[in-house]
Design an enzyme around this catalytic site. Structure first.
Site, PDB file in Angstrom:
ATOM      1  N   SER A 126       0.814  -1.217   0.000  1.00 11.38           N
ATOM      2  CA  SER A 126       0.000   0.000   0.000  1.00 11.38           C
ATOM      3  C   SER A 126       0.844   1.262   0.000  1.00 11.38           C
ATOM      4  CB  SER A 126      -0.902   0.004   1.233  1.00 11.38           C
ATOM      5  OG  SER A 126      -1.435   1.296   1.448  1.00 11.38           O
ATOM      6  N   TYR A 150      -1.519   6.020  -4.560  1.00 16.13           N
ATOM      7  CA  TYR A 150      -2.483   7.121  -4.509  1.00 16.13           C
ATOM      8  C   TYR A 150      -1.801   8.305  -5.180  1.00 16.13           C
ATOM      9  CZ  TYR A 150      -5.571   4.810  -1.110  1.00 16.13           C
ATOM     10  OH  TYR A 150      -6.437   3.968  -0.483  1.00 16.13           O
ATOM     11  N   THR A 176      -5.153   3.413  -7.423  1.00 21.63           N
ATOM     12  CA  THR A 176      -6.486   3.397  -6.802  1.00 21.63           C
ATOM     13  C   THR A 176      -7.209   4.702  -7.115  1.00 21.63           C
ATOM     14  OG1 THR A 176      -5.744   1.898  -5.089  1.00 21.63           O
ATOM     15  CG2 THR A 176      -7.718   3.172  -4.605  1.00 21.63           C
ATOM     16  N   LYS A 290      -7.700   0.429 -10.035  1.00 25.98           N
ATOM     17  CA  LYS A 290      -8.510  -0.179  -8.958  1.00 25.98           C
ATOM     18  C   LYS A 290      -9.645   0.762  -8.588  1.00 25.98           C
ATOM     19  CE  LYS A 290      -7.925  -2.000  -4.209  1.00 25.98           C
ATOM     20  NZ  LYS A 290      -8.276  -0.980  -3.210  1.00 25.98           N
ATOM     21  N   HIS A 314     -13.629  -0.505  -2.649  1.00 26.27           N
ATOM     22  CA  HIS A 314     -12.784  -0.244  -1.476  1.00 26.27           C
ATOM     23  C   HIS A 314     -13.391  -0.866  -0.209  1.00 26.27           C
ATOM     24  CE1 HIS A 314      -9.234   2.547  -0.871  1.00 26.27           C
ATOM     25  NE2 HIS A 314      -9.477   2.229   0.388  1.00 26.27           N
TER      26      HIS A 314
HETATM   27  C1  LIG Z   1      -8.010  -0.986   6.860  1.00 23.57           C
HETATM   28  C2  LIG Z   1      -8.043  -0.883   5.365  1.00 23.57           C
HETATM   29  C3  LIG Z   1      -7.080  -0.120   4.726  1.00 23.57           C
HETATM   30  C4  LIG Z   1      -7.069  -0.034   3.329  1.00 23.57           C
HETATM   31  N1  LIG Z   1      -6.086   0.672   2.718  1.00 23.57           N
HETATM   32  C5  LIG Z   1      -6.043   0.721   1.370  1.00 23.57           C
HETATM   33  C6  LIG Z   1      -4.990   1.401   0.719  1.00 23.57           C
HETATM   34  O1  LIG Z   1      -4.084   1.933   1.339  1.00 23.57           O
HETATM   35  N2  LIG Z   1      -5.018   1.439  -0.640  1.00 23.57           N
HETATM   36  C7  LIG Z   1      -6.007   0.837  -1.391  1.00 23.57           C
HETATM   37  O2  LIG Z   1      -5.989   0.899  -2.607  1.00 23.57           O
HETATM   38  N3  LIG Z   1      -6.995   0.161  -0.779  1.00 23.57           N
HETATM   39  C8  LIG Z   1      -7.034   0.086   0.574  1.00 23.57           C
HETATM   40  N4  LIG Z   1      -8.032  -0.615   1.180  1.00 23.57           N
HETATM   41  C9  LIG Z   1      -9.028  -1.316   0.358  1.00 23.57           C
HETATM   42  C10 LIG Z   1      -8.561  -2.740   0.027  1.00 23.57           C
HETATM   43  O3  LIG Z   1      -7.503  -2.731  -0.884  1.00 23.57           O
HETATM   44  C11 LIG Z   1      -9.706  -3.569  -0.583  1.00 23.57           C
HETATM   45  O4  LIG Z   1     -10.223  -2.890  -1.708  1.00 23.57           O
HETATM   46  C12 LIG Z   1     -10.830  -3.838   0.402  1.00 23.57           C
HETATM   47  O5  LIG Z   1     -10.303  -4.144   1.670  1.00 23.57           O
HETATM   48  C13 LIG Z   1     -11.707  -4.963  -0.082  1.00 23.57           C
HETATM   49  O6  LIG Z   1     -12.809  -5.134   0.756  1.00 23.57           O
HETATM   50  P1  LIG Z   1     -12.872  -6.296   1.885  1.00 23.57           P
HETATM   51  O7  LIG Z   1     -11.838  -5.973   2.883  1.00 23.57           O
HETATM   52  O8  LIG Z   1     -14.250  -6.164   2.439  1.00 23.57           O
HETATM   53  O9  LIG Z   1     -12.667  -7.599   1.194  1.00 23.57           O
HETATM   54  C14 LIG Z   1      -8.069  -0.705   2.573  1.00 23.57           C
HETATM   55  C15 LIG Z   1      -9.027  -1.474   3.227  1.00 23.57           C
HETATM   56  C16 LIG Z   1      -9.013  -1.570   4.608  1.00 23.57           C
HETATM   57  C17 LIG Z   1     -10.045  -2.439   5.271  1.00 23.57           C
END
Ligand SMILES: Cc1cc2nc3c(=O)[nH]c(=O)nc-3n(C[C@H](O)[C@H](O)[C@H](O)COP(=O)(O)O)c2cc1C
Length: 418
Positions: A126, A150, A176, A290, A314
């Site tokens: 990330s 990002y 993203t 994404k 997300h």
């Molecule tokens: C705590 C947390 C932090 C996240 N941080 C990022 C991130 O830094 N960059 C990103 O593209 N997606 C981020 N996401 C989204 C995840 O990449 C992913 O799309 C998402 O967790 C999928 O949903 P699910 O956890 O319900 O399966 C984050 C999700 C969570 C739960």
């Protein structure tokens, strides 16, 4: 056979009195993790936008499709591997980019990397990592890694992140799109908790030479906390996290400046299609978008020479009320028409979900919150178990549905539930 091996390992462990460290039903992880995480940390991970309707819908969408298994089809030999950008992956999933993993476990990404490495499961690092990508990459060895970006307001920083990603062996850049600003998340708002203001999840920045220069251009602090005991505690926490000697960081206020500068340049709400060529010109790595949910956006992405798409909302953290990703998938798959791989995330909680996403046209899925909860429960060992369990469950569900390989999965295997 991988599925049976995993079952055998668990059951024979039981003979010597050993039980799995984490629940083998992925849907149980969240409840279990809640009891070991701080309220702030759990809230941040579990949070969705608004009323969390989309978080629930992501799950409900899987329930709207029933698998109808085929019988008597010799499934003694099975293969769940999948090809992506010239690499063969052991299973049709990758670890989603998740920021601020230190909220789940002190060892954060390094623990995840240790778990993923022996299995060869790819990790998408990330932009909001807790540890610099170079360190995490070292722990990954030959296991594939991608970098999630990002798009900052500062193009120079974008360039720097991308070139660092190339240098540490990333095999794709995941841009993203859905977080040009953070969504309205009541769990975090009610606890008044944003990890970045405490210096968490900004390790890619504080380890970056361009960011370090940009810090010198910080304006007057936007975040001026009232001088309370809690503010003092946060200041100490923040200062400790910043790389370098504590006393010097405190004296120079570098940690506060870093947080300030980060919050100024983190995201670019003006991001548009016209920005994509900038990235395309700066990397020869595959670019994966994404957050695509609409077929016309998918088509447009192809026009811009994008190499892959992740259908994602997300995890329901951005737009409450938005469409479930599994509902959005078929239109995107139809629009893309096999020209680039389409991946999916949000709500994937076990083998049957992976199989259903695959049957509806996803090449692979990303696993998000489940590995964060496994990390909170049992560190690297917890994540390792989760990955092994998922591989096993995919293998068994595919075989028991009458398929030898993922290529045999199509919408024929599914019926829409009434
Ligand atoms: C705590 C947390 C932090 C996240 N941080 C990022 C991130 O830094 N960059 C990103 O593209 N997606 C981020 N996401 C989204 C995840 O990449 C992913 O799309 C998402 O967790 C999928 O949903 P699910 O956890 O319900 O399966 C984050 C999700 C969570 C739960």
């Amino acid at each position: 056979v991988v599925g049976i091996n995993r079952q055998t390992a668990i059951y024979t462990g039981g003979v010597s009195g050993r039980r799995p460290r984490i629940p083998t039903d992925v849907t149980q992880l969240e409840e279990r993790a809640r009891s070991v995480m701080s309220a702030d940390a759990f809230g941040y991970v579990a949070a969705g936008a608004g009323s969390e309707e989309t978080v629930r819908e992501n799950r409900a969408a899987f329930g709207r499709w029933a698998l109808v298994p085929r019988m008597l089809r010799d499934v003694s030999k099975r293969d769940i591997s999948v090809e992506l950008f010239g690499r063969r992956l052991p299973a049709p999933f990758l670890l989603a980019p998740v920021g601020v993993l230190e909220l789940a476990h002190r060892e954060a990404e390094l623990a995840v990397a240790r778990a993923a490495k022996p299995l060869g499961v790819p990790l998408i690092m990330s932009n909001q990592g807790s540890q610099p990508m170079e360190q995490v990459s070292e722990s990954l060895g030959d296991t594939p890694r991608w970098f999630q970006l990002y798009w900052s307001t500062e193009n120079e920083l974008v360039e720097s992140f991308v070139s660092r990603a190339e240098n540490c062996g990333c095999e794709a850049i995941v841009l993203t799109l859905d977080t040009t600003t953070v969504g309205w998340r009541p769990r975090d708002l009610d606890l008044a908790f944003l990890p970045f203001l405490r210096g968490r999840g900004i390790a890619q920045y504080t380890s970056d030479p361009v960011f370090s220069r940009l810090m010198d251009e910080a304006s007057t602090p936007r975040f001026q906390p009232r001088p309370t005991l809690a503010a003092l505690r946060t200041l100490i926490e923040l200062t400790r996290r910043f790389p370098g000697p504590f006393a010097k960081t405190l004296r120079t206020r570098r940690a506060q400046v870093a947080v300030q500068r980060f919050s100024e340049i983190f995201s670019r709400p003006s991001l548009s299609w016209d920005d994509l060529p900038f990235l395309r010109e700066r990397t020869s790595l595959p670019i994966v978008l994404k957050g695509i949910l609409r077929s016309e956006d998918a088509k447009r992405a192809l026009d811009y020479g994008v190499d892959g798409i992740v259908v994602s909302n997300h995890g329901g953290r951005q737009v409450d009320g938005s469409i479930a990703t599994l509902d959005a998938l078929p239109d995107v798959v139809a629009a893309v028409d096999d020209r680039v791989p389409v991946l999916l995330d949000s709500g994937v909680r076990g083998g049957a979900d992976v199989i259903r996403a695959r049957a509806l046209g996803a090449r692979a899925v990303l696993i998000g919150r489940p590995y964060v909860y496994a990390l909170a429960l049992a560190g690297a060992q917890g994540v390792r178990e989760l990955l092994e369990n998922l591989i096993a469950e995919i293998d068994l569900t595919m075989g028991l549905s009458g398929c030898q390989s993922l290529d045999e999965l199509d919408s024929n295997l599914l019926r829409r539930r009434a």
